[in-house]
Scaffold this active site. Structure first.
Site, short mmCIF file in Angstrom:
data_model
loop_
_atom_site.label_atom_id
_atom_site.label_comp_id
_atom_site.label_asym_id
_atom_site.label_seq_id
_atom_site.Cartn_x
_atom_site.Cartn_y
_atom_site.Cartn_z
N ALA A 115 8.31 3.38 0.73
CA ALA A 115 9.11 4.58 0.98
C ALA A 115 10.60 4.22 0.97
CB ALA A 115 8.71 5.21 2.31
N SER A 116 11.43 5.19 1.32
CA SER A 116 12.87 4.99 1.24
C SER A 116 13.40 4.02 2.29
CB SER A 116 13.60 6.32 1.37
OG SER A 116 13.23 6.98 2.58
N ILE A 117 12.71 3.92 3.42
CA ILE A 117 13.18 3.06 4.51
C ILE A 117 12.43 1.74 4.57
CG2 ILE A 117 13.14 2.86 7.04
CD1 ILE A 117 14.12 5.68 7.23
N ALA A 118 11.13 1.75 4.35
CA ALA A 118 10.32 0.54 4.52
C ALA A 118 9.14 0.57 3.56
CB ALA A 118 9.83 0.44 5.96
N GLN A 119 8.46 -0.56 3.46
CA GLN A 119 7.22 -0.60 2.71
C GLN A 119 6.16 -1.32 3.55
OE1 GLN A 119 9.02 -2.53 -0.77
NE2 GLN A 119 7.56 -4.21 -0.55
N VAL A 120 4.89 -1.03 3.24
CA VAL A 120 3.77 -1.49 4.07
C VAL A 120 2.84 -2.37 3.24
CG1 VAL A 120 1.82 -0.79 5.51
CG2 VAL A 120 3.91 0.61 5.47
N VAL A 136 0.84 -1.21 0.00
CA VAL A 136 0.00 0.00 0.00
C VAL A 136 0.87 1.25 0.00
CG1 VAL A 136 -1.94 -1.11 1.13
CG2 VAL A 136 -0.17 -0.05 2.53
N LYS A 195 4.58 -3.36 8.35
CA LYS A 195 5.65 -2.50 7.84
C LYS A 195 6.97 -3.25 7.94
CE LYS A 195 7.48 2.22 8.44
NZ LYS A 195 7.28 3.49 9.19
N ASP A 252 5.66 13.76 12.07
CA ASP A 252 5.56 13.50 10.62
C ASP A 252 4.09 13.54 10.21
OD1 ASP A 252 6.62 13.05 8.15
OD2 ASP A 252 6.83 10.89 8.39
#
Length: 518
Positions: free
Chosen positions: A133-138, A130, A152, A287
């Site tokens: 991003a640069s650090i993780a994905q969900v 869904v 995540k 954030d």
């Protein structure tokens, strides 16, 4: 430890990427930039045969450099005093999204970190993320006990990549700050130190889970604002499992209206919930962009993504509340006094002159809706004040400033007529009365004196240990300080060597670029 040559090579490579998108032209034209940095920026531009005229794509340059640069660029978007207003505005468009990692790698990561097969934890995980991003994905998933959750997962190898890049950021910031002048006042080393701390928190998903849990406790009594529940049994340093949020993104104004939501009430609730976190709890979601806030069917604001959190101690919160209230009521003298009490402004300046400078910036803003304010003019005025009164950057307030800008932007999109000062004033006034009134002052004094009384026995014991009645070896005489050959700060080395090495590194990259290697 990484060598200086390696740092210079990385900086030269990044400099070429920035120069090709004209992202260094602003440094060349900045009168406050150190001369050495301006020369290196010009060298990088000439190496790429790029002219000064044309579009300056700051966001594109940071995106091309890599994940750590994307995060750094988002942090710098709140520092127009450091990077310039044009660059800061452009960096606001820097979206933290990258192509997703193949789901097979995500499955391996989850199974390896829990040391058990995926189907022992989840009955289903959607292979299409869904968000990436640069650090993780969900990914959306369903647990073995039937709960719908968001899973995540850190990108493989991302911790090592961030550590490598941040080490070079630290090296560069230390050398820039050593140049003195405006570079020292803006404190780039502390900017990178804050960025490093935030990044370490984001790269440990247990810390994010703990932040979500703590914020949920702090906001448990606030109606209309909710934090999803963490699934601790399916959470570790590389995987975070949290309750799935069903709602409409706060950015979808038309859909919210179609569902009958009161946007003015949501905007006010957002502002008050932020003030509650920052001023009352001293711990806030830092954030709060549009992708991290959802509106549920009953109008509740549900927040997600707690990788970046801000914390302010009680004294700083008191100063913040008084500054906000002073600005809303026009009491610029009190605002000026707080700046001196907090030692934000050096004592050799005049409180009265600083109050007048604040009035020149604050009066044009009072009583106007946000849509009628010129943010550019306001920032220009504030930055002129910081320079004129030798104010150093306050790193502990940077996250707060960034979040306030985000909250103001979202609230304005929901209700263009909102006045942030008028919305904030009743809450701040109430908090000041409760926390700084006579009863609170008496309670604080009793608490402080009692704590001091209980510390006396320990203090006496430490004094006796330091000065025994008899016996014991005599204290050694202080040894003379002897400069070492290995201490470059007191002996050889200097800016000439670094500059020559920088030229060599830039030349090597320039040659490689023509050879088609970059």
């Amino acid at each position: 430890m990484t060598s200086s040559v390696t740092h210079l090579y990385r900086l030269a490579r990044w400099g070429i990427t920035l120069a090709r998108r004209r992202a260094l032209v602003g440094i060349e034209e900045d009168a406050n930039a150190p001369v050495q940095v301006k020369r290196l920026a010009r060298l990088a531009r000439l190496a790429t045969l790029t002219g000064k005229k044309g579009t300056r794509d700051y966001a594109g340059a940071f995106r091309a450099i890599g994940p750590a640069a994307i995060k750094l660029g988002q942090s710098l978007a709140t520092r127009p005093d450091l990077v310039g207003e044009e660059a800061a505005h452009n960096l606001l468009s820097l979206q933290d999204n990258l192509p997703p990692v193949p789901f097979s790698q995500i499955e391996e990561q989850i199974a390896a970190t829990f040391d058990q097969p995926l189907d022992a934890l989840f009955t289903k995980i959607d292979p299409v993320p869904v968000g990436a991003a640069s650090i993780a994905q969900v990914h959306k998933g369903v647990t073995t006990d039937g709960r719908t959750v968001a899973v995540k997962v850190l990108r493989p190898g991302i911790r090592e990549k961030f550590a490598q890049d941040i080490e070079t950021y630290e090296w560069a910031a230390a050398h820039v700050e050593a140049m003195g002048g405006e570079a020292t006042r803006l404190r780039p080393r502390l900017t990178i130190a804050n960025f490093k701390r935030w990044s370490h928190s984001e790269l440990d998903l247990r810390r994010e889970a703990a932040s979500a849990s703590e914020l949920a406790e702090d906001m448990s009594g606030v109606v209309g604002y909710r934090i999803p529940e963490v699934d601790w049994d399916r959470t570790n340093g590389r995987v975070l499992t949290i309750e799935w949020v069903d709602g409409v993104k706060i950015s979808r104004r038309d859909e919210l209206l179609a569902r009958g939501h009161d946007l003015d009430a949501i905007a006010e609730r957002l502002v008050i919930s932020f003030l509650t976190q920052a001023i009352s709890a001293g711990f806030f979601h830092a954030d709060m962009h549009q992708g991290n806030l959802f509106i549920e069917d009953d109008g509740t604001i549900a927040a997600i993504d707690f990788g970046i959190m801000g914390r302010i101690d009680r004294r700083a919160r008191q100063w913040l509340a008084e500054i906000l209230y002073g600005l809303t009521t026009g009491n610029y003298k009190r605002v000026a006094e707080i700046h001196f009490e907090a030692q934000y402004v050096p004592s050799y300046h005049s409180v009265g002159e600083f109050a007048t400078a604040l009035r020149a910036v604050g009066e044009p803003m009072r009583g106007k809706p946000v849509k009628d304010l010129s943010v550019g003019q306001m920032l220009d005025g504030l930055f002129a004040i910081t320079r004129d009164f030798d104010m150093q950057t306050q790193p502990h307030l940077l996250l707060l400033q960034k979040t306030m800008v985000m909250v103001e932007g979202i609230a304005t999109q929901l209700n263009p007529e909102i006045n942030m000062w008028d919305t904030s004033a009743p809450y701040v006034r109430s908090w000041i009365r409760d926390e700084l009134g006579p009863e609170a002052a008496i309670a604080d004094r009793i608490k402080e004196d009692t704590e001091t009384l209980f510390r006396l026995p320990g203090l006496i014991r430490r004094i006796e240990d330091q000065f025994p009645a008899k016996g014991g070896a005599p204290e050694a005489a202080p040894l003379p300080e002897i400069p070492l050959l290995t201490d470059k700060r007191k002996g050889g080395g200097g800016w000439l060597g670094y500059f020559v090495a920088g030229l060599a590194g830039a030349g090597a990259v320039w040659g490689a670029s023509f050879a088609g290697l970059i």
